[in-house]
Design a protein around this motif. Sequence first.
Motif, PDB file in Angstrom:
ATOM      1  N   LEU A  58     -15.739 -16.810  26.107  1.00 22.41           N
ATOM      2  CA  LEU A  58     -14.445 -16.691  26.788  1.00 22.41           C
ATOM      3  C   LEU A  58     -14.307 -17.692  27.934  1.00 22.41           C
ATOM      4  O   LEU A  58     -13.248 -18.295  28.122  1.00 22.41           O
ATOM      5  CB  LEU A  58     -14.246 -15.263  27.300  1.00 22.41           C
ATOM      6  N   ALA A  59     -15.375 -17.879  28.701  1.00 25.77           N
ATOM      7  CA  ALA A  59     -15.327 -18.832  29.811  1.00 25.77           C
ATOM      8  C   ALA A  59     -15.146 -20.258  29.303  1.00 25.77           C
ATOM      9  O   ALA A  59     -14.376 -21.036  29.870  1.00 25.77           O
ATOM     10  CB  ALA A  59     -16.598 -18.723  30.653  1.00 25.77           C
ATOM     11  N   HIS A  60     -15.832 -20.594  28.216  1.00 28.87           N
ATOM     12  CA  HIS A  60     -15.703 -21.950  27.673  1.00 28.87           C
ATOM     13  C   HIS A  60     -14.325 -22.175  27.063  1.00 28.87           C
ATOM     14  O   HIS A  60     -13.780 -23.276  27.162  1.00 28.87           O
ATOM     15  CB  HIS A  60     -16.810 -22.223  26.651  1.00 28.87           C
ATOM     16  N   ILE A  61     -13.767 -21.155  26.437  1.00 24.26           N
ATOM     17  CA  ILE A  61     -12.413 -21.293  25.899  1.00 24.26           C
ATOM     18  C   ILE A  61     -11.431 -21.553  27.036  1.00 24.26           C
ATOM     19  O   ILE A  61     -10.618 -22.480  26.972  1.00 24.26           O
ATOM     20  CB  ILE A  61     -12.010 -20.041  25.092  1.00 24.26           C
ATOM     21  N   ALA A  62     -11.526 -20.763  28.084  1.00 27.05           N
ATOM     22  CA  ALA A  62     -10.606 -20.930  29.220  1.00 27.05           C
ATOM     23  C   ALA A  62     -10.799 -22.290  29.890  1.00 27.05           C
ATOM     24  O   ALA A  62      -9.828 -22.933  30.295  1.00 27.05           O
ATOM     25  CB  ALA A  62     -10.818 -19.807  30.229  1.00 27.05           C
ATOM     26  N   PHE A  63     -12.035 -22.737  29.995  1.00 25.75           N
ATOM     27  CA  PHE A  63     -12.334 -23.994  30.671  1.00 25.75           C
ATOM     28  C   PHE A  63     -11.938 -25.205  29.825  1.00 25.75           C
ATOM     29  O   PHE A  63     -11.530 -26.244  30.365  1.00 25.75           O
ATOM     30  CB  PHE A  63     -13.827 -24.057  31.013  1.00 25.75           C
ATOM     31  N   CYS A  64     -12.036 -25.103  28.501  1.00 24.07           N
ATOM     32  CA  CYS A  64     -11.822 -26.265  27.627  1.00 24.07           C
ATOM     33  C   CYS A  64     -10.399 -26.422  27.126  1.00 24.07           C
ATOM     34  O   CYS A  64     -10.071 -27.460  26.542  1.00 24.07           O
ATOM     35  CB  CYS A  64     -12.782 -26.192  26.439  1.00 24.07           C
ATOM     36  N   ILE A  65      -9.539 -25.438  27.326  1.00 19.56           N
ATOM     37  CA  ILE A  65      -8.159 -25.555  26.846  1.00 19.56           C
ATOM     38  C   ILE A  65      -7.464 -26.808  27.376  1.00 19.56           C
ATOM     39  O   ILE A  65      -6.836 -27.526  26.598  1.00 19.56           O
ATOM     40  CB  ILE A  65      -7.355 -24.270  27.149  1.00 19.56           C
ATOM     41  N   PRO A  66      -7.551 -27.138  28.670  1.00 19.29           N
ATOM     42  CA  PRO A  66      -6.849 -28.355  29.110  1.00 19.29           C
ATOM     43  C   PRO A  66      -7.398 -29.634  28.496  1.00 19.29           C
ATOM     44  O   PRO A  66      -6.654 -30.590  28.285  1.00 19.29           O
ATOM     45  CB  PRO A  66      -7.018 -28.362  30.628  1.00 19.29           C
ATOM     46  N   PHE A  67      -8.692 -29.656  28.183  1.00 14.91           N
ATOM     47  CA  PHE A  67      -9.266 -30.851  27.571  1.00 14.91           C
ATOM     48  C   PHE A  67      -8.753 -31.040  26.146  1.00 14.91           C
ATOM     49  O   PHE A  67      -8.632 -32.168  25.671  1.00 14.91           O
ATOM     50  CB  PHE A  67     -10.800 -30.770  27.579  1.00 14.91           C
ATOM     51  N   ALA A  68      -8.445 -29.957  25.471  1.00 18.80           N
ATOM     52  CA  ALA A  68      -7.846 -30.052  24.140  1.00 18.80           C
ATOM     53  C   ALA A  68      -6.341 -30.256  24.240  1.00 18.80           C
ATOM     54  O   ALA A  68      -5.747 -30.952  23.413  1.00 18.80           O
ATOM     55  CB  ALA A  68      -8.155 -28.786  23.340  1.00 18.80           C
ATOM     56  N   TYR A  69      -5.720 -29.670  25.256  1.00 15.21           N
ATOM     57  CA  TYR A  69      -4.264 -29.737  25.409  1.00 15.21           C
ATOM     58  C   TYR A  69      -3.776 -31.172  25.630  1.00 15.21           C
ATOM     59  O   TYR A  69      -2.748 -31.570  25.068  1.00 15.21           O
ATOM     60  CB  TYR A  69      -3.826 -28.844  26.579  1.00 15.21           C
TER      61      TYR A  69
END
Length: 183
Positions: A58-69
Amino acid sequence: MATFAATAILRGGRFKLRTASFGLISLPLMVPEIVTAVATLIFFNAIGVDRGLITILLAHIAFCIPFAYLPISARMQGIEATYEQAAMDLYATRAKAFTRVLLPLMMPGIISGWLLAFIVSLDDFIITNFVKGAGVETLPTAIFGSVKQGIKPNIMAISTMLLGVSVVMVTLSWFISRRDNNK
């Protein structure tokens, strides 16, 4: 999630919280990683979640969303809305226009975003160290634990392989986005 966020923000029409949504998505890029790690740990403790693989995920999903966005939204901005409008003129529903027209055109951005998010997640030590539970190890935390005991040849080999994988994935992402820009 980043694909749906980009679609909502860029193709969702005018809505009041558009700027706030973009700011919320970009927040992990602007806030120092240690602050994100502490905030995530406090959040998981406040809601009573036991730390483990789920909290890391969950922490990695929240942290990595802007890098994918960012690559996804950049690609989507390069796609004219007329493609979707033409599909809907030919009696496609909004969902079909998205899956059959917009999604294939966005695929280079989605792949680049996935590769970038994967590299950031693979390399992340600080957030993982804060939200992992007892007995849970990821590669960066295992390397950090081994380095404290002295640098061994296996750690050097793993670090070299990680560097190689990172370079290959970033290069692949660059080639995909460059090839797409040439089209």
